[in-house]
Design a protein around this motif. Structure first.
Motif, short mmCIF file in Angstrom:
data_model
loop_
_atom_site.label_atom_id
_atom_site.label_comp_id
_atom_site.label_asym_id
_atom_site.label_seq_id
_atom_site.Cartn_x
_atom_site.Cartn_y
_atom_site.Cartn_z
N TYR A 1 38.25 46.93 29.54
CA TYR A 1 38.56 47.37 30.90
C TYR A 1 37.78 48.64 31.28
CZ TYR A 1 41.68 51.18 29.37
OH TYR A 1 42.20 52.33 28.83
N LEU A 2 37.47 49.50 30.28
CA LEU A 2 36.66 50.68 30.57
C LEU A 2 35.23 50.29 30.91
CD1 LEU A 2 37.84 53.23 27.85
CD2 LEU A 2 38.51 53.12 30.26
N GLN A 3 34.71 49.27 30.22
CA GLN A 3 33.36 48.80 30.52
C GLN A 3 33.30 48.20 31.92
OE1 GLN A 3 31.27 46.74 27.22
NE2 GLN A 3 33.20 46.95 26.09
N ILE A 4 34.29 47.41 32.27
CA ILE A 4 34.31 46.81 33.61
C ILE A 4 34.49 47.88 34.67
CG2 ILE A 4 35.60 45.24 35.12
CD1 ILE A 4 33.82 43.85 33.08
N ALA A 5 35.32 48.87 34.39
CA ALA A 5 35.48 49.98 35.34
C ALA A 5 34.15 50.69 35.55
CB ALA A 5 36.54 50.96 34.83
N GLN B 1 32.64 36.18 37.99
CA GLN B 1 31.33 36.82 37.95
C GLN B 1 31.10 37.60 36.65
OE1 GLN B 1 30.62 39.43 41.28
NE2 GLN B 1 28.63 40.13 40.50
N TYR B 2 32.15 38.29 36.18
CA TYR B 2 31.98 39.15 35.02
C TYR B 2 32.54 38.55 33.73
CZ TYR B 2 30.48 42.61 38.38
OH TYR B 2 29.80 43.27 39.38
N GLY B 3 33.15 37.39 33.82
CA GLY B 3 33.61 36.69 32.61
C GLY B 3 34.71 37.40 31.87
N VAL B 4 35.66 38.00 32.60
CA VAL B 4 36.77 38.72 31.98
C VAL B 4 38.09 38.22 32.56
CG1 VAL B 4 35.40 40.77 31.50
CG2 VAL B 4 36.59 40.58 33.69
N ALA B 5 39.18 38.64 31.95
CA ALA B 5 40.50 38.21 32.39
C ALA B 5 40.94 38.96 33.65
CB ALA B 5 41.51 38.43 31.27
N ARG B 6 41.89 38.38 34.36
CA ARG B 6 42.44 39.02 35.56
C ARG B 6 43.05 40.38 35.22
NH1 ARG B 6 44.08 35.27 39.74
NH2 ARG B 6 45.91 36.56 40.11
N SER B 7 43.74 40.45 34.07
CA SER B 7 44.38 41.71 33.69
C SER B 7 43.35 42.81 33.44
CB SER B 7 45.24 41.51 32.44
OG SER B 7 44.44 41.04 31.35
N THR B 8 42.16 42.44 32.94
CA THR B 8 41.11 43.42 32.70
C THR B 8 40.62 44.01 34.01
OG1 THR B 8 40.41 42.25 30.70
CG2 THR B 8 38.82 43.77 31.68
N VAL B 9 40.42 43.14 35.01
CA VAL B 9 39.99 43.62 36.33
C VAL B 9 41.05 44.52 36.93
CG1 VAL B 9 39.36 42.94 38.67
CG2 VAL B 9 38.51 41.63 36.72
N ARG B 10 42.32 44.15 36.79
CA ARG B 10 43.40 44.96 37.35
C ARG B 10 43.44 46.34 36.68
NH1 ARG B 10 46.67 40.00 37.05
NH2 ARG B 10 46.90 39.12 39.16
N GLN B 11 43.26 46.38 35.35
CA GLN B 11 43.23 47.68 34.66
C GLN B 11 42.07 48.54 35.14
OE1 GLN B 11 43.53 46.01 30.48
NE2 GLN B 11 44.70 47.88 30.19
N ALA B 12 40.92 47.92 35.33
CA ALA B 12 39.75 48.66 35.83
C ALA B 12 40.03 49.19 37.23
CB ALA B 12 38.53 47.75 35.84
N PHE B 13 40.63 48.37 38.08
CA PHE B 13 40.97 48.83 39.43
C PHE B 13 41.94 50.01 39.37
CE2 PHE B 13 40.11 44.66 41.96
CZ PHE B 13 38.78 45.01 42.05
#
Length: 247
Positions: free
Chosen positions: A15-19, A46-58
Motif C-alpha cells: 500500500y505504501l508503494q501504491i501510495a 490498472q495497477y494489479g492490486v487488491a481493492r483494500s490496498t488502493v483504499r489504504q493508499a487513499f
C-alpha cells in the motif's frame, strides 16, 4: 505479472508503494488539482492490486491533504495542495553558512572533549586528523519543523572558545565569523542513504526513508578542525546548478 515483479523489488508494504505511485501522479499533474481520480475498479485493474490496498493508499494521501473522498461522488485531488517548504542544499562554503543561519538548533547529545575523529570520514581527506574533538549530535529546525539531523566533531579548543554560541547555533557560521580567513580547505560529498533509527526519530520520518547525507570537513592550516555528517529528508530539500558557470 509485470506489476507483481515491480512491487516485489521493494521491501515496503504494497500500500505504501501504491501510495507513492498515486502521489507521483498528483505531483506530476497527471492527476490535476480538482480532478476526479479513476474509479476504484479501474485502479485495481490498472495497477494489479487488491481493492483494500488502493483504499489504504487513499487513506494515506487523504491524511497528507492531497485528496478528498466524497461518499457517493468519488475521490478527488484537492484544489489547494499542501506546500512543503524546501531549502537549498549548499554547494560551497558561502551557501553552507547561509543555510546554517536559517536553522535553529536543538541538542540531542554532547560528549566530553576527548573524542577522536572517526577512522573513516567517508570521503577523501589527506589532511592531519589528530587532536581532540567535541562531539555534538543535534537536530536543526525551521518553522516547518525538523529539517536536518547532524553529528558534528569540532576541535576542542575552538569549541571551548565559543561554547555558548555553538550550543545554540550551527557551527559553520561561527567558524566563518571568527576563522573564515584562516580556513584553508573545505570539502563536501553528498550520498543517498536510508535513515537510521536515531535520525528517523529526530526528523520524524520512517526508518529507512531515503535521505540526503552530506559529509563535510574544514581545515585551518593542514589540520581538520571540523567534520560533520548531516541527513536531510528529500522532500524538504532542493539543489540548483548553473550549468554554464565558469569552470
Amino acid at each position: 505479472m509485470a506489476a507483481a515483479k515491480l512491487y516485489a523489488r521493494s521491501p515496503q508494504p504494497l500500500y505504501l508503494q501504491i501510495a507513492a505511485v498515486f502521489r507521483s501522479n498528483i505531483h506530476s499533474r497527471h492527476w490535476q488539482p480538482g480532478q476526479q481520480v479513476p474509479p476504484l475498479e479501474t485502479l485495481v485493474e490498472q495497477y494489479g492490486v487488491a481493492r483494500s490496498t488502493v483504499r489504504q493508499a487513499f487513506g494515506l494521501l487523504e491524511n497528507e491533504g492531497l485528496i478528498r473522498r466524497a461518499r457517493g461522488s468519488g475521490t478527488f485531488v484537492n484544489e489547494a495542495l499542501p506546500h512543503t517548504p524546501t531549502l537549498l542544499i549548499p554547494k560551497n562554503w558561502e551557501e553552507t553558512v547561509a543555510l546554517s543561519n536559517q536553522l535553529g538548533t536543538v541538542s540531542l547529545m554532547e560528549s566530553s572533549a576527548d573524542t577522536a575523529l572517526p577512522d573513516n570520514l567517508g570521503m577523501p581527506c589527506d589532511q592531519a586528523r589528530d587532536g581532540r574533538f567535541q562531539y555534538l549530535r543535534r537536530v536543526h529546525v525551521t518553522d516547518a519543523g525538523p529539517f536536518c539531523y547532524s553529528e558534528v566533531y569540532l576541535d576542542t579548543g575552538l569549541f571551548r572558545r565559543h561554547r555558548t554560541r555553538i550550543r545554540s547555533s550551527t557551527v559553520a557560521p561561527v567558524l566563518d565569523q571568527f576563522y573564515g580567513s584562516r580556513i584553508t580547505q573545505a570539502r563536501q560529498v553528498l550520498n543517498v542513504i536510508e535513515a537510521g533509527r536515531e535520525s528517523a526519530e529526530a526528523l520524524q520520518i520512517p526508518v529507512s526513508a531515503p535521505v540526503a547525507e552530506l559529509r563535510r570537513y574544514a581545515c585551518i592550516g593542514n589540520r581538520v578542525v571540523y567534520f560533520a555528517r548531516l541527513e536531510f529528508p528529500f522532500q524538504k530539500i532542493r539543489m540548483e546548478f548553473d550549468l554554464l558557470a565558469p569552470r
